[in-house]
Design a protein around this motif. Structure first.
Motif, PDB file in Angstrom:
ATOM      1  N   HIS B 158     -49.908 -11.099   5.954  1.00  8.91           N
ATOM      2  CA  HIS B 158     -51.071 -11.293   6.822  1.00  8.91           C
ATOM      3  C   HIS B 158     -50.588 -12.158   7.979  1.00  8.91           C
ATOM      4  O   HIS B 158     -49.964 -13.201   7.765  1.00  8.91           O
ATOM      5  N   ASN B 159     -50.875 -11.716   9.183  1.00  8.83           N
ATOM      6  CA  ASN B 159     -50.285 -12.388  10.338  1.00  8.83           C
ATOM      7  C   ASN B 159     -51.198 -13.429  10.961  1.00  8.83           C
ATOM      8  O   ASN B 159     -52.363 -13.146  11.234  1.00  8.83           O
ATOM      9  N   ILE B 160     -50.603 -14.607  11.227  1.00  8.78           N
ATOM     10  CA  ILE B 160     -51.384 -15.572  12.008  1.00  8.78           C
ATOM     11  C   ILE B 160     -51.245 -15.249  13.495  1.00  8.78           C
ATOM     12  O   ILE B 160     -52.021 -15.704  14.303  1.00  8.78           O
ATOM     13  N   GLU B 161     -50.233 -14.479  13.841  1.00  7.31           N
ATOM     14  CA  GLU B 161     -49.988 -13.947  15.189  1.00  7.31           C
ATOM     15  C   GLU B 161     -49.600 -14.984  16.236  1.00  7.31           C
ATOM     16  O   GLU B 161     -48.741 -14.745  17.061  1.00  7.31           O
ATOM     17  N   THR B 162     -50.283 -16.128  16.257  1.00  6.88           N
ATOM     18  CA  THR B 162     -49.979 -17.105  17.296  1.00  6.88           C
ATOM     19  C   THR B 162     -50.277 -18.517  16.771  1.00  6.88           C
ATOM     20  O   THR B 162     -50.693 -18.686  15.626  1.00  6.88           O
ATOM     21  N   VAL B 163     -50.051 -19.497  17.630  1.00  5.24           N
ATOM     22  CA  VAL B 163     -50.263 -20.889  17.223  1.00  5.24           C
ATOM     23  C   VAL B 163     -51.766 -21.214  17.206  1.00  5.24           C
ATOM     24  O   VAL B 163     -52.576 -20.458  17.739  1.00  5.24           O
ATOM     25  N   THR B 196     -45.202 -13.457  -0.147  1.00  5.27           N
ATOM     26  CA  THR B 196     -46.115 -13.427   1.004  1.00  5.27           C
ATOM     27  C   THR B 196     -45.327 -13.553   2.309  1.00  5.27           C
ATOM     28  O   THR B 196     -44.236 -14.124   2.338  1.00  5.27           O
ATOM     29  N   LYS B 197     -45.950 -13.053   3.351  1.00  4.56           N
ATOM     30  CA  LYS B 197     -45.221 -12.880   4.611  1.00  4.56           C
ATOM     31  C   LYS B 197     -46.175 -13.023   5.781  1.00  4.56           C
ATOM     32  O   LYS B 197     -47.344 -12.632   5.677  1.00  4.56           O
ATOM     33  N   SER B 198     -45.697 -13.585   6.885  1.00  5.52           N
ATOM     34  CA  SER B 198     -46.559 -13.695   8.062  1.00  5.52           C
ATOM     35  C   SER B 198     -45.714 -13.650   9.337  1.00  5.52           C
ATOM     36  O   SER B 198     -44.539 -14.006   9.326  1.00  5.52           O
ATOM     37  N   SER B 199     -46.340 -13.195  10.413  1.00  8.63           N
ATOM     38  CA  SER B 199     -45.617 -13.057  11.685  1.00  8.63           C
ATOM     39  C   SER B 199     -46.251 -13.882  12.794  1.00  8.63           C
ATOM     40  O   SER B 199     -47.471 -14.035  12.845  1.00  8.63           O
ATOM     41  N   ASP B 224     -43.441 -16.933   2.048  1.00 12.08           N
ATOM     42  CA  ASP B 224     -42.020 -16.774   1.742  1.00 12.08           C
ATOM     43  C   ASP B 224     -41.212 -16.218   2.910  1.00 12.08           C
ATOM     44  O   ASP B 224     -40.091 -16.630   3.153  1.00 12.08           O
ATOM     45  N   ILE B 225     -41.793 -15.202   3.578  1.00  9.23           N
ATOM     46  CA  ILE B 225     -41.040 -14.530   4.648  1.00  9.23           C
ATOM     47  C   ILE B 225     -41.740 -14.757   5.987  1.00  9.23           C
ATOM     48  O   ILE B 225     -42.951 -14.543   6.114  1.00  9.23           O
ATOM     49  N   LEU B 226     -40.948 -15.181   6.967  1.00  8.05           N
ATOM     50  CA  LEU B 226     -41.498 -15.408   8.307  1.00  8.05           C
ATOM     51  C   LEU B 226     -40.870 -14.411   9.270  1.00  8.05           C
ATOM     52  O   LEU B 226     -39.665 -14.182   9.245  1.00  8.05           O
TER      53      LEU B 226
END
Lengths: 83, 297
Positions: B158-163, B196-199, B224-226
């Motif tokens: 699930h992406n936080i996408e930005t700050v 878990t992973k986010s971009s 876990d994965i960025l």
């Protein structure tokens, strides 16, 4: 008679978004010039990237798009006379 | 710097694998994010015989200002879609599948059960397939997150996408920085073996220290994965590129991310959440197991 190959913007690029448009921003070869397979003929700029269109064959260019021309999938970029 | 220079240059090269993917997804009527987002990696991924399936239609109910996917009122769900995706997976011979979706705020569960059905349909056809799903925030509903987690997938993204500061300007108003963190946190709590992973998209106007804060926040909820990648403007309707990051900056952020404890970091201008996803997962799992945390708990 030598065979003629059309170089088109592939229809299979992002097929479901087939309506995309781009602009020819750079043409590397002119009519009458020899091209070899894999050589870049022209560049198309779309919003997200610059696409390099390469020659699918060896031959002589008999027609090529001009810089600034608007293109979309299936547009002809060049015609090459083979052999 | 001209707009042309900030764009990736791609050699148009379509091989037989590429045409196979194009044929398969077209004949089954499946949407892919590769197409929906005009992804520049399409030559690489399709050329290697893989694609990222975009389920629940090609029209998104949200209007994030970096995204090219169509927005509007979506069609009803296709009840056969889970089977179609499973068939495509089997036809393409994929052992690792990445699923993503549009947001479906119009559905009572945001599409969580459809996601779960798709994962189960894939696993029924080929049990050993590893499935990664990039999910919406389901408006923060824990129950919906659990529905997806319980479907048996291996990776939940699930992406936080930005700050934090830029979130209201970049993402749809219904999205939220804290809400996204809580989705990731809850997924991990629901199943500690889940990877878990986010971009984060770089180049939207964020500051360096804000990026570090975002990475810390993601680690604090156990991600876990960025994935760090450069934002490219898909059309004039989306936000302009505020900055193009140098490769050396990507390397530095990657080092910092590893220091913060991520198991795997994909940091490259052209990286996207699902890009080289199998490699990222394998490497992350190896590291998690070596450290003896999480998956064997």
């Amino acid at each position: 008679m030598a065979s003629r190959t059309e170089v088109r913007v592939p229809l299979d690029l992002w097929p479901r978004r087939g309506g995309w448009k781009g602009k020819v921003v750079k043409v590397y070869k002119s009519v009458g010039e020899r091209v070899s397979k894999g050589e870049v003929i022209a560049e198309i700029e779309i919003e997200k990237a610059v696409l390099e269109i390469e020659s699918p064959t060896d031959g002589v260019l008999v027609e090529v798009a001009s810089e600034g021309e608007e293109v979309s999938p299936e547009s002809i970029i060049a015609r090459i006379e083979g052999g | 710097m001209s707009q042309t220079r900030v764009k990736p240059r791609l050699r148009v090269r379509l091989n037989s694998e590429y045409y196979k993917v194009a044929r398969t997804v077209a004949s089954l009527g499946i949407a892919t994010v590769c197409e929906g987002a005009l992804c520049p990696n399409i030559f690489t991924c399709w050329g290697e015989g893989t694609a990222t399936f975009m389920i629940m239609g090609d029209t998104c109910t949200r209007g994030c200002r970096f995204c090219y996917v169509k927005k509007g009122v979506p069609d009803p769900l296709d009840p056969l879609e889970p089977y179609k995706v499973a068939l495509a997976v089997s036809e393409l011979g994929l052992d690792y599948v990445t699923l993503t979706s549009v947001d479906r705020d119009d559905l009572p569960d945001g599409g969580a059960s459809h996601f779960a059905r798709t994962v189960r349909a894939i696993k029924r056809l080929k049990r050993e397939t590893i499935v990664e799903a990039l999910i919406p925030d389901f408006q923060g509903s824990r129950r919906d997150v659990e529905t997806v987690v319980e479907s048996g997938l291996e990776v939940l993204a699930h992406n936080i996408e930005t700050v934090r500061r830029l979130t209201p300007a970049v993402r749809d108003r219904r999205a939220g920085y804290e809400q996204s963190l809580s989705v990731l946190e809850h997924a991990k709590k629901a199943n500690s073996r889940l990877v878990t992973k986010s971009s984060i998209l770089l180049g939207l106007g964020e500051e360096w220290r804000e990026l570090i804060e975002a990475m810390r926040d993601l680690r604090s909820v156990g991600v876990d994965i960025l994935v760090l990648s450069q934002y490219f403007r898909p059309s004039k309707k989306q936000l302009p590129v505020a900055k193009r990051y140098r490769l050396s900056e990507f390397r530095e952020l990657e080092r910092k991310a590893y220091k913060l404890g991520f198991s795997y970091v994909v940091a490259h201008p052209l990286a996207r959440t699902s890009f080289r996803a199998k490699e990222a997962y394998m490497a992350a799992v190896a590291r998690i197991e070596a450290q003896g945390r999480g998956r064997r708990a």
